[in-house]
Design a protein around this motif. Structure first.
Motif, short mmCIF file in Angstrom:
data_model
loop_
_atom_site.label_atom_id
_atom_site.label_comp_id
_atom_site.label_asym_id
_atom_site.label_seq_id
_atom_site.Cartn_x
_atom_site.Cartn_y
_atom_site.Cartn_z
N ILE A 94 0.84 -1.20 0.00
CA ILE A 94 0.00 0.00 0.00
C ILE A 94 0.88 1.25 0.00
O ILE A 94 2.06 1.19 0.34
N TYR A 95 0.27 2.36 -0.39
CA TYR A 95 1.01 3.62 -0.42
C TYR A 95 0.05 4.79 -0.20
O TYR A 95 -1.15 4.68 -0.48
N PRO A 96 0.58 5.91 0.31
CA PRO A 96 -0.27 7.08 0.52
C PRO A 96 -0.56 7.79 -0.79
O PRO A 96 0.30 7.86 -1.68
N CYS A 97 -1.77 8.31 -0.90
CA CYS A 97 -2.18 9.01 -2.11
C CYS A 97 -2.64 10.41 -1.74
O CYS A 97 -3.41 10.60 -0.79
N GLY A 98 -2.19 11.40 -2.49
CA GLY A 98 -2.56 12.79 -2.21
C GLY A 98 -3.52 13.38 -3.22
O GLY A 98 -3.78 14.58 -3.21
N CYS A 99 -4.08 12.55 -4.10
CA CYS A 99 -4.93 13.05 -5.18
C CYS A 99 -6.34 13.37 -4.68
O CYS A 99 -6.93 12.63 -3.90
N SER A 100 -6.87 14.48 -5.18
CA SER A 100 -8.27 14.79 -4.92
C SER A 100 -9.13 14.11 -5.98
O SER A 100 -8.64 13.66 -7.01
N ARG A 101 -10.44 14.06 -5.73
CA ARG A 101 -11.34 13.47 -6.72
C ARG A 101 -11.29 14.21 -8.05
O ARG A 101 -11.32 13.60 -9.12
N LYS A 102 -11.17 15.53 -7.97
CA LYS A 102 -11.12 16.32 -9.20
C LYS A 102 -9.86 16.01 -10.00
O LYS A 102 -9.91 15.88 -11.23
N GLU A 103 -8.74 15.87 -9.31
CA GLU A 103 -7.49 15.57 -10.00
C GLU A 103 -7.56 14.20 -10.68
O GLU A 103 -7.06 14.03 -11.80
N ILE A 104 -8.19 13.25 -10.01
CA ILE A 104 -8.32 11.92 -10.61
C ILE A 104 -9.25 11.98 -11.83
O ILE A 104 -8.96 11.43 -12.89
N GLY A 119 -2.56 6.01 -11.22
CA GLY A 119 -1.28 5.69 -10.59
C GLY A 119 -0.41 6.89 -10.29
O GLY A 119 0.81 6.77 -10.14
N THR A 120 -1.01 8.06 -10.14
CA THR A 120 -0.27 9.30 -9.97
C THR A 120 0.71 9.25 -8.79
O THR A 120 1.85 9.71 -8.89
N CYS A 121 0.28 8.69 -7.67
CA CYS A 121 1.10 8.67 -6.44
C CYS A 121 1.78 7.33 -6.20
O CYS A 121 2.35 7.11 -5.12
N ARG A 122 1.74 6.45 -7.17
CA ARG A 122 2.25 5.08 -6.99
C ARG A 122 3.73 5.06 -6.61
O ARG A 122 4.19 4.19 -5.86
N LYS A 129 2.61 17.71 -1.82
CA LYS A 129 1.38 16.93 -1.66
C LYS A 129 1.32 16.31 -0.27
O LYS A 129 2.33 15.84 0.26
N GLN A 130 0.13 16.31 0.30
CA GLN A 130 -0.11 15.65 1.58
C GLN A 130 -0.92 14.37 1.35
O GLN A 130 -1.80 14.33 0.49
N LEU A 166 -8.05 1.78 0.27
CA LEU A 166 -8.35 0.94 1.43
C LEU A 166 -8.66 1.76 2.67
O LEU A 166 -9.37 1.29 3.57
N LYS A 167 -8.12 2.98 2.71
CA LYS A 167 -8.48 3.91 3.79
C LYS A 167 -8.72 5.26 3.16
O LYS A 167 -7.86 5.79 2.44
N ARG A 168 -9.88 5.81 3.39
CA ARG A 168 -10.34 7.00 2.69
C ARG A 168 -9.73 8.28 3.25
O ARG A 168 -9.14 8.29 4.33
N ALA A 169 -9.91 9.34 2.51
CA ALA A 169 -9.38 10.65 2.91
C ALA A 169 -10.03 11.15 4.20
O ALA A 169 -9.42 11.92 4.94
N ASP A 170 -11.26 10.71 4.48
CA ASP A 170 -11.93 11.12 5.72
C ASP A 170 -11.57 10.25 6.91
O ASP A 170 -12.14 10.38 7.99
N GLY A 171 -10.61 9.32 6.72
CA GLY A 171 -10.15 8.48 7.82
C GLY A 171 -10.91 7.18 7.98
O GLY A 171 -10.52 6.34 8.80
#
Length: 295
Positions: A94-104, A119-122, A129-130, A166-171
């Motif tokens: 797994i890896y952290p992703c900083g993309c917003s829905r709009k960016e995707i 795969g922007t943050c792969r 980016k956070q 697997l874990k959403r931006a809202d935690g």
């Protein structure tokens, strides 16, 4: 032992489409002299409707369902999901992703179940980016299963789905992870549910393999749609179940599922109807199609 389950979400009252999945999973478990568990999938807190979980339980009791053991609530199982996520992290999956829905949306193509993550943050977060969410790395090998109703299914997660959350931006933990962990934790051997979830199954199998879990058997029953082809759901304002009409609704569900219940049982009370259903249930009678329109 055969162990099945029914797992509604408390986003509103049960409706005819819910009853189809409940009846099919319940009778298939009973035909195999197995257990049938009830899980309330209340993981998505923003979509919950106050009081819906209790209403679901009361409705199911009124319709004559009997489940084994205590009702499980996903909202109380975060520790199990966190443990599975940590296991995947330790394996480098797994890896952290900083993309917003709009960016995707601006850079993704459509797949079988929404946008395919590009795969922007792969390979790491871009400078500045956070981390917003956690994604699992999928691979190029096709994921296959033989569904007991729909037949052979194959999906390329790389091309059809992309690395999924697997874990959403809202935690909150995502459904795909939670359902896999719950099915393993509850020793679920067979899953009978609506065909609207068929495209999710390869993702779940991928996670089962990554976590070393046992893969259950799958059977996806046709989904009831309106004449416009829309799935009956709370979003399409499906009529809630009415216990005063439970016998008629149960008869209609059995008929929808190809069981051809006798016409004389339509108004005979749900006790005799359930008895007939227990004796005559055959999964092989269910249509091998994803949707069936009802009037």
């Amino acid at each position: 032992m055969y162990r099945g389950r029914f797992a509604p979400s408390p986003t509103g009252p049960l409706h005819f489409g819910s009853l189809i999945a409940a009846v099919a999973s319940y009778l298939e478990a009973k035909v195999h002299q197995g257990q049938w568990l009830l899980r309330i999938e209340d993981l998505d807190l923003p979509r919950q409707v106050p009081g819906a979980a209790d209403l679901i339980l009361h409705t199911m009791q009124a319709y004559g369902f009997e489940w084994d053991g205590e009702v499980v609530y996903q909202s109380k199982r975060d520790a199990l999901y966190a443990e599975a996520l940590y296991q995947l992290e330790q394996a480098g999956l797994i890896y952290p992703c900083g993309c917003s829905r709009k960016e995707i949306a601006d850079s993704a193509i459509h797949g079988v179940d929404g946008l395919v993550y590009p795969g922007t943050c792969r390979h790491g977060l871009a400078p500045g980016k956070q981390s917003r969410a956690w994604r699992v790395r999928v691979n190029t090998e096709p994921t296959s299963l033989v569904d007991n109703i729909q037949g052979p299914i194959q999906q390329s997660l790389t091309h059809d789905i992309g690395d999924f959350v697997l874990k959403r931006a809202d935690g909150l933990f995502a459904y795909q992870l939670a359902v896999v962990v719950d099915d393993q934790n509850q020793d679920i051997s067979h899953i009978v549910r609506g065909a609207d979830l068929l495209d999710s199954t390869p993702r779940q199998i991928f996670l089962q393999q990554a976590l070393g879990f046992t893969q259950p058997g799958y059977a996806h029953v046709p989904v009831a749609t309106n004449l416009q082809g829309e799935k009956l759901s709370k979003q399409t304002l499906a009529t809630p179940l009415n216990p005063q009409h439970k016998n008629e609704e149960l008869w209609q569900v059995l008929d929808f599922l190809g069981q051809t219940p006798p016409a004389e049982l339509r108004n005979a009370g749900h006790g005799p109807l359930w008895q007939w259903a227990h004796l005559h249930w055959r999964m092989s009678n269910i249509a091998r199609q994803r949707t069936i329109a009802i009037v």
